[in-house]
Each structure stands twice: as C-alpha cells, then as structure tokens.
Write a protein that holds these residues in place. Structure first.
Motif, PDB file in Angstrom:
ATOM      1  N   GLU A  68       0.819  -1.221   0.000  1.00 17.58           N
ATOM      2  CA  GLU A  68       0.000   0.000   0.000  1.00 17.58           C
ATOM      3  C   GLU A  68       0.851   1.269   0.000  1.00 17.58           C
ATOM      4  OE1 GLU A  68      -3.104  -0.406  -0.427  1.00 17.58           O
ATOM      5  OE2 GLU A  68      -3.454  -2.458   0.231  1.00 17.58           O
ATOM      6  N   ASP A  69       1.992   1.239  -0.707  1.00 24.15           N
ATOM      7  CA  ASP A  69       2.901   2.392  -0.670  1.00 24.15           C
ATOM      8  C   ASP A  69       3.282   2.861  -2.073  1.00 24.15           C
ATOM      9  OD1 ASP A  69       4.286   4.382   0.596  1.00 24.15           O
ATOM     10  OD2 ASP A  69       6.057   3.161   1.034  1.00 24.15           O
ATOM     11  N   TYR A  88       3.551   5.145  -5.343  1.00 28.09           N
ATOM     12  CA  TYR A  88       3.728   6.598  -5.412  1.00 28.09           C
ATOM     13  C   TYR A  88       3.898   7.007  -6.861  1.00 28.09           C
ATOM     14  CZ  TYR A  88       6.249  11.098  -5.102  1.00 28.09           C
ATOM     15  OH  TYR A  88       6.661  12.396  -5.272  1.00 28.09           O
ATOM     16  N   GLY A 121       0.285  11.331  -5.934  1.00 27.49           N
ATOM     17  CA  GLY A 121      -0.505  10.466  -5.079  1.00 27.49           C
ATOM     18  C   GLY A 121       0.398   9.417  -4.467  1.00 27.49           C
ATOM     19  N   THR A 122       0.254   9.187  -3.186  1.00 28.01           N
ATOM     20  CA  THR A 122       1.104   8.208  -2.517  1.00 28.01           C
ATOM     21  C   THR A 122       0.291   7.420  -1.507  1.00 28.01           C
ATOM     22  OG1 THR A 122       3.112   7.904  -1.186  1.00 28.01           O
ATOM     23  CG2 THR A 122       1.826   9.873  -0.746  1.00 28.01           C
ATOM     24  N   GLY A 123       0.616   6.153  -1.370  1.00 26.05           N
ATOM     25  CA  GLY A 123       0.043   5.372  -0.297  1.00 26.05           C
ATOM     26  C   GLY A 123       0.628   5.787   1.033  1.00 26.05           C
ATOM     27  N   ASP A 164      -4.850   1.148   4.434  1.00 27.93           N
ATOM     28  CA  ASP A 164      -5.353   1.395   3.083  1.00 27.93           C
ATOM     29  C   ASP A 164      -5.670   2.881   2.982  1.00 27.93           C
ATOM     30  OD1 ASP A 164      -6.435   1.268   0.565  1.00 27.93           O
ATOM     31  OD2 ASP A 164      -8.358   0.425   1.232  1.00 27.93           O
ATOM     32  N   THR A 190      -4.372   6.964   1.444  1.00 26.24           N
ATOM     33  CA  THR A 190      -3.648   7.708   0.407  1.00 26.24           C
ATOM     34  C   THR A 190      -3.551   9.176   0.785  1.00 26.24           C
ATOM     35  OG1 THR A 190      -5.678   8.129  -0.847  1.00 26.24           O
ATOM     36  CG2 THR A 190      -4.397   6.171  -1.457  1.00 26.24           C
ATOM     37  N   GLU A 191      -2.546   9.814   0.241  1.00 22.37           N
ATOM     38  CA  GLU A 191      -2.422  11.273   0.286  1.00 22.37           C
ATOM     39  C   GLU A 191      -2.220  11.759  -1.134  1.00 22.37           C
ATOM     40  OE1 GLU A 191       0.822  14.658   1.530  1.00 22.37           O
ATOM     41  OE2 GLU A 191       0.517  13.002   2.949  1.00 22.37           O
ATOM     42  N   LYS A 192      -3.030  12.726  -1.552  1.00 24.27           N
ATOM     43  CA  LYS A 192      -2.936  13.281  -2.894  1.00 24.27           C
ATOM     44  C   LYS A 192      -2.753  14.792  -2.795  1.00 24.27           C
ATOM     45  CE  LYS A 192      -5.907   9.663  -4.843  1.00 24.27           C
ATOM     46  NZ  LYS A 192      -7.144   9.365  -5.599  1.00 24.27           N
ATOM     47  N   ASP A 240      -6.423  13.702   2.148  1.00 25.77           N
ATOM     48  CA  ASP A 240      -6.029  12.540   2.934  1.00 25.77           C
ATOM     49  C   ASP A 240      -7.242  11.638   3.113  1.00 25.77           C
ATOM     50  OD1 ASP A 240      -3.506  13.648   3.221  1.00 25.77           O
ATOM     51  OD2 ASP A 240      -4.040  14.675   5.074  1.00 25.77           O
ATOM     52  N   TRP A 246      -9.399   4.686   3.251  1.00 26.27           N
ATOM     53  CA  TRP A 246     -10.488   4.110   2.471  1.00 26.27           C
ATOM     54  C   TRP A 246     -11.221   2.999   3.232  1.00 26.27           C
ATOM     55  CZ3 TRP A 246     -11.704   6.737  -1.792  1.00 26.27           C
ATOM     56  CH2 TRP A 246     -10.726   7.553  -2.352  1.00 26.27           C
TER      57      TRP A 246
END
Length: 831
Positions: free
Chosen positions: A294-295, A297, A326-328, A341, A343-345, A378, A381
């Motif tokens: 889950e990482d 990028y 976008g990164t996990g 699970d 993300t940061e966008k 942020d 999910w």
C-alpha cells in the motif's frame, strides 16, 4: 620621411583639437551603437586586471578585450541579438555568463565575479536581498548547483549535503519530508520558488513530493531572515530557481530511466531563445511501488518559464510549476506490521510573474506577483488490521495491528498490539496565497547599497467538507529596509529591519545585522586568506492552518473551559519567535586550494507551538460529563485532529558547524562538513502543569516519557546532536561521477502511542532519549556522453541498505537504483 602638403601639416593640430573635443560624443555614440561594458572582480570585490573577456553571439565570437587596471571592459556588439560573455583569468575558473539580449542602440552593463579555480564560491541572494558573492556576506549559505541535482528525482538527499540541516522522511519515496535547520522546528523555514512563497499557511512544507524537474539550483540560508522575507523565516530560507532557455535554436532533451521497486521516470524538455524571447517547457512522470504494501507513489510535474526582454534595461518574466502526486500512506509499519489502506494526494500550482527594470545604472526595481494554490486530500479508504468491539483509544470499535516488538536505538523495547484505525476518514486541506512584492535597490556609492521593499499577502485556508473548521482568511503586510556594503573591500556589513503586520498576530518587528572582516586578504601562500564573521537576527512565524484550527484556547473557549484557561494561563495562538547569535571563521590554505569554515550559533526559540493529546480532554474540561467529553474527542478524530495546539514551549539550540572544500586539479572536487547540535527544552506545557493535567507517563523502570512533546530539560524530537556529510564530484570530458554520504547520530523521539495499546494503556511508549537510530547513507551516480546526442546515466541510493534513516516506526527504502538514457536534439539544453 613622407612629405605632406604644408596646409595639411598645419591643419593636424586643428584636427587633433577637434577630435579631442568630440571624443566624449564619439564614445557615447559607440555605446549607443550597441555596447557591453562592466567590471570584473574576484569574490571579495577586488578588481581583476588583464582578464580576457569575449563576447559571443549566434555561436560566433563577436568581440574580445582584456580588462583595464580598474577591472573595467567595454565592447561593441555591432548588431542586435542575444549574447553571452566568456571571462577567464589566471588562477580563476573560466566563467560563462547567462545570455542576454542587446538592442542595436542598447548599452548593457554586465559586471562579472570570478571564483577561484580550485573551490566554489557562489553568488547568493538570500543573504542581502541582492545578488552578492558569498565571501562578501557574513551569512551561512549553501548553494546546490545543477550538478548536485542532475541525477536526483527529489531534493531529499541533496538537502542532507550541507551543514546545519537535518532531513526527516517518515517513510519511503514520496513520504512526508521535513527539514530542520540548526535545531529549529520543521515549519520554521521559508521556502521560495523564483522569489514566491510556496509553503503552506504557517510555513510547513513537504519536500517529499517536490520534484527536481525545472529546478536549476537551491540556495539555503541558515538563520532567521524575517527582515528580508517576512514571517516563517525563523530558522532558514530556501530559494529555488527555474532555468530558462538559452540556445539560439530549439533544444529538445528526453530522459528515460527504470530501476528496482517498479520505478521509472521520464522527462521531456524543450528550451531555447530567439531575439528578445526565451522559453522553457518541461514535463516529467515518476512512479514506483516502494518496498512496502500500500505504498505506491506517482508524481507528474510540468513547468514553463517565458522571458521577454523589452530592451536593455527592462525584462518581463513568468514561470509556472504544476505538480500532481498520489502516494500510499501505510502508516508506521514497524508498529503494526499491517499497512493502512490510505492515500495522500496533492495538487500544487506555483506562479511567479515579474517586471525587472534597471531604471538608472545604480537603481534597480523589481515588481513581482506570486500565486500559490495547494490542495491536499487525505483518505483512509477502509479499516485494516484485526477488528475489535471496543478500544479505549477510539471510545468504541476499532482495529488492532499485529503483535510486534518495538525496539528503539536506546535499547529499550516493548511488545504488544497497537490500535491502528478507529474509523475511515476523508479530509482536505486548502492553502491559497496571492502575493504582491516590490524590491528596489540603489547603489548610493560603489561601496554602499540600500534596499527597500514591500510585500502584501492575501492568504486563504480551508478544510472543505468539514463543518467543524470554518474557512480562514489572512491579510499580511511586510515593510523592510536594509543597507549593505564594504569598507576598502575588507570590511563587509549588512544592517536591516522590517515591520510585519499580520492579521493573526498583529505587529512585530525583526532586526538583523551581519559583519565580516578579512584579517588576511586572499593571496598566495599556506595561509592565503582569513575572514571572521558575526550575525544577529530575529524572526517570527505565522501559526499554520491546522494549528489555528486546533487551537487549545479556541477549543476550550468554545466548550465552556474558561476556568481551565485561567488556571493554566492559556492564551490565543500567537507568533512563535526566534533570536540568533552567530560567529565564525573562514580560512583559506595554499592559495585558496582549500577553504575551511567553522562557526558557532546560539538560537533561542520562544512561544513555540506544542501539542496536547486528546486523552487530556477530561482534565481540560472537567465541567463536561463523560459522554460529552467522549463526543468531543470523537468529533476531533473524525476531523483528523488528534492533538490540540498551544504556545507553551521554549527551547534553545546552540552548536558548531565546520566544512572543508577543495579541488584537485580542475576535474575533482571534494566537500565535507560536520555539525554538533546541543538543543534543550526550557519550558513545556505538559511539565509545567502536571499537577492539573495528571502524571507524566513512565516506562516500566520509572523513566518519564513525553508522549507528544519532549520533556523539560530533554532534547527536541528528531534533531540529532551529530550530523555530517561528504561529497566527491568528478567531471572531465564525457564523464561525470558523484559520490555522496550523509551521516547522523541517534536522536530523541516518541512512538506517539499514548493510550494506544490494546488495553488503552501506555505500554508501547518508549523512553525518548536516543530513540531514533543513527545512520549512514551512501549514494553513487554518474553519466557518460556516448555521442553528441546520446548519453547514459545511473544513480544508486542507500547503497548500505540502511533501514533506519526514517524515524522509529518507519522503514526506509532499501538499496535502490535507476539507469537510463539521455537523448538530445540540438546543441546544449535549457540550463
């Protein structure tokens, strides 16, 4: 001898007198026929006699001359067009100036500063506000050149290669990355791109998602500089610059590479210049899976820089950067062994538009508009881990990570399961800023320059979708003035001050002074130059948007906590302050073949903002029922607010920096440095009010622990006392190679797992002292030009595969590499 008619012979005296009378007019006419003139000096300001100056246009030599006894030169262009100068002199490195446009009747002034052949001395801006050679300033500045950044896809590693800085990346590529300068907090730094503030409201900046695409150089000033740059420059200033097109034809460059962890990067750049117009456009795409679940990028960056030279004295320029990433966010893997699970966008737009005018030979004006648009999203999910019906930390159902044993660099360890998630969330943070800036500098004499400036900021911040936090708007004004100059090119000084009027904290003033003196001027010999320096400065910082939203004072005032406000003397958030004293020595050896610098700094940071955990709500609001307290905590957690903020911390950070640099021949260059930092917390809210807030958590052996903030008398978190770096660069012919190493000792930190074990206790907290591991990070890269249009390159990072470069809980990216091709159409590039 020749025989002349007697009338002609008699007229020679008359003609001579006529020519003498009209010589100034003829000289002026020559200038208006298109002339380039200036003065060549060394980095200390001394004039260089006999330097060869060549004027080049359209790939051909237009004119050449040598400097006179006063270092001056003048050449006629002969036609309109774009030109550049090539300047060389004995014992100096040959210099090619940036290109410029000269009209048919323009008189262009181009002063040139040469640097010693064996070392690198840059022109810096952050120290005085105007381009000034480093040896003429007292400030601690480091410049990362295009060579330092060429093989990097971000600035994270490059920022470790200077004294007084420490970089913390909480995870792998793309993870949140903070910069600490001389012991200050990570949000105490002002980050500029082409003179425009690109940080969040309040100074926070994430370097993990900033690409090196369209970044030509990075200049870092270590020390407070609110005098020139307003609030948020508490600890330092970083100024990034965008390259512009220089070739007289379109130059197209493509980079493409791939590596382990499914990493690939592509970049396409088009640049050039024609007549009064220069242009650059570039796009890059980076993607990787990293080494954790889950990482993944990815980062897309596009940029443009367009310039228009109206005439020899006025230029209009606009530069824009747009980044989407976008990164996990797998969370602290070592604490849970289960990946979130999440993300940061980010979507970021940065624009700088300016008009620069040389009104007179001594008076220069610059008007600039800056635009910053930042949006962060942020999202958690789904819940990960093992579901449980009730956890004290969540005040309800939640999930646990797997059983783990957490071991710190101090040897202490704890075992158990930590609460991983309470509920899903989606949060957005928006930071918008529009700036209007004016800078004017006038050379009052050849040895004295005055600078005045004004800056207006309209800042808007919001958390869209949140009903708990209202939008924020701030109007800020900065007024500044400064002078800098020299006395007999031996004593250099800078004096200035500013007045800041910010809507959040009112009016503040920030003075600054810097002095340097050459005890021995540069010369040949073993001891070839000795310089001493001193700096003093003050600065303030604007609280960030999350800090303003999560203000402890506002929270208590809105929830009936007036009695707690009075008991604990809690005040509304205001501006943190910094004060610095600095002294140092610079010594050259063997005709400036080696330069050694050493300095001492003493920083005082007051009214700093620290966080209070939500578990203290019962003590802070005893007037509420348990159900009401629980409801408040759940509302805060749902809005991704796990802490409340208050101006309660004070600490000092003193230390010493030392660097040495040297060149071996013209092709090999070495640079190294070491920093010792002695930082200690002088005041902490949690300690001061232990009687009211309850006992401090302790480890099993009774050692007290600061769960969110360091304890009084301890070191600030994530600032190791020992850091260092080494770099070696080889550049000759078709081959370039770069070897770098960064070192750090152990530092204080926290697991931040207060009340977060399976039973709601503190068993997963570890003693703060030396909790984070020290590390050594070794990188190696190089490129080779196979053909005129084809090159190859390779970059390997973390060759020792150190897993503890990140703070405790976060696993660093193991050894990783990229290899690729560089294809080039046309000659040269936009850099």
């Amino acid at each position: 001898m020749p025989i002349f008619p007697s009338g002609l012979v008699r007229s020679r005296g008359v003609v001579s007198r006529i020519l003498t009378a009209f010589l100034p007019i003829l000289s002026a006419t020559a200038c208006f026929a298109g002339a380039v003139h200036g003065i060549v000096t060394d980095a200390t300001g001394a004039r260089v006699t006999g330097a060869k100056v060549s004027l080049v246009g359209k790939g051909q030599l237009v004119a050449s001359t040598v400097t006179a006894a006063d270092g001056s030169f003048q050449m006629t262009t002969g036609a309109r067009g774009r030109f550049f100068l090539v300047v060389s002199a004995a014992s100096f490195r040959q210099l090619q100036t940036p290109d410029f446009y000269a009209g048919e009747f323009d008189s262009i002034e181009r002063d040139v500063v040469l640097e010693p052949e064996w070392v690198r001395q840059s022109i810096v801006v952050t120290a005085t506000g105007t381009p000034t050679p480093q040896p003429q300033t007292s400030a601690a500045t480091t410049v990362l050149s295009p060579l330092d950044l060429e093989l990097r896809d971000d600035l994270v590693t490059a920022l470790r290669l200077m004294p007084g800085t420490f970089v913390v990346q909480a995870g792998q590529r793309g993870a949140q990355t903070s910069l600490f300068v001389r012991g200050g907090d990570s949000d105490d730094n002002k980050v500029l791109l082409d003179g425009v503030d690109i940080g969040d409201l309040g100074g926070q900046f994430d370097f993990g998602t900033l690409s090196t695409t369209a970044i030509e150089s990075a200049e870092v000033y270590r020390g407070p500089d609110s005098n020139l740059y307003g609030a948020d420059a508490d600890s330092g200033v970083m100024n990034l610059t965008t390259p512009h097109g220089t070739t007289s034809f379109p130059s197209l460059i493509f980079y493409g590479d791939a590596g382990n962890f499914n990493t690939s990067r592509e970049q396409l750049e088009l640049a050039g210049a024609r007549s009064k117009f220069d242009y650059l456009g570039t796009f890059s795409w980076l993607q990787t899976s990293n080494s954790l679940p889950e990482d993944e990028y990815h980062l897309a960056t596009s940029a443009a820089n367009i310039g228009w030279q109206l005439n020899g004295t006025t230029q209009i320029r606009a530069a824009a950067h747009y980044g989407v990433d976008g990164t996990g966010v797998p969370n602290a893997w070592d604490f849970f062994h289960v990946a979130d699970d999440a993300t940061e966008k980010n979507q970021n737009i940065f624009v700088s538009a300016s008009i620069a005018n040389q009104t007179t030979p001594s008076f220069h004006n610059d008007v600039r508009y800056g635009l910053t648009r930042k949006r962060e999203q942020d999202t958690l999910w789904t819940l990960s881990g093992t579901p449980v019906a009730f956890t004290n930390y969540c005040f309800g159902p939640g999930t646990l990570g797997n059983p783990v044993t957490i071991t710190g660099a101090n040897g202490y360890s704890a075992s158990g399961q930590a609460v991983l998630d309470c509920s899903t969330y989606k949060a957005q943070f928006v930071s918008n800023r529009d700036q209007l800036m004016y800078r004017g500098d006038i050379a009052l004499t050849p040895h004295l320059t005055a600078l005045i400036g004004f800056q207006y900021e309209d800042e808007r911040g919001a958390e869209p979708g949140s009903t708990f936090y209202p939008p924020v708007e701030r109007s800020n004004y900065d007024y500044m003035a400064a002078v800098h100059g020299d006395f007999k090119e031996r004593f250099f000084y800078m004096l200035g001050g500013s007045l800041e009027h910010y809507s959040l904290f009112g009016v503040q003033t920030t003075p600054r002074a810097g002095l340097s003196y050459y005890v021995l001027r540069p010369r040949h010999g073993v001891f070839s130059g000795t310089r001493i320096l001193f700096n003093y400065g003050e600065a303030v910082r604007e609280p960030s948007l999350p800090q303003q939203d999560n203000s402890l004072y506002n929270f208590l005032a809105a929830n009936g906590g007036q009695s707690t406000i009075q008991q604990l003397h809690i005040s509304p958030l205001t501006a943190p302050q910094a004060r610095t004293y600095e002294g140092g020595l610079e010594q050259s050896f063997l005709g400036e073949h080696i330069i050694f610098r050493a300095g001492y700094f003493h920083n005082e940071f007051g009214r700093e903002i620290e966080s209070v955990g939500l578990d203290l709500i019962p003590e802070l609001l005893p007037n509420l029922t348990a159900a009401q307290q629980q409801q408040l905590e759940q509302i805060l957690q749902a809005n991704v607010a796990y802490e409340l903020d208050v101006n309660s911390e004070a600490f000092r950070a003193q230390g010493a920096e030392a660097t040495v640099e040297s060149g071996i021949g013209k092709d090999l260059f070495f640079r190294g440095g070491y920093t010792y930092l002695d930082a200690v917390v002088q005041r902490s809210f949690t300690n001061d009010d232990e009687a009211l807030l309850g006992p401090i958590p302790t480890f099993s052996n009774g050692l007290p622990i600061g769960p969110y903030s360091p304890l009084e008398g301890a070191r600030p978190f994530r600032r190791p006392p020992h850091t260092g770096f080494l770099s070696a660069t080889y550049a000759a012919g078709k081959l370039t190679g770069i070897l770098t190493a960064a070192f750090a000792g152990r530092s204080d930190d926290s697991t931040y797992l207060e009340g977060q074990d399976a039973g709601g206790g503190n068993s997963l907290l570890l003693p703060n002292r030396n909790l984070d591991f020290g590390y050594a990070k070794l990188d190696l890269g190089g490129n080779y030009q196979l053909l005129k249009w084809l090159g190859i390159y390779i970059q390997g990072e973390n060759l020792l595969s150190n897993q503890h470069i990140a703070p405790i809980g976060y696993a660093s990216l193991p050894t990783n590499f990229r290899a690729g091709l560089k294809l080039q159409w046309g000659i040269g590039s936009g850099h």
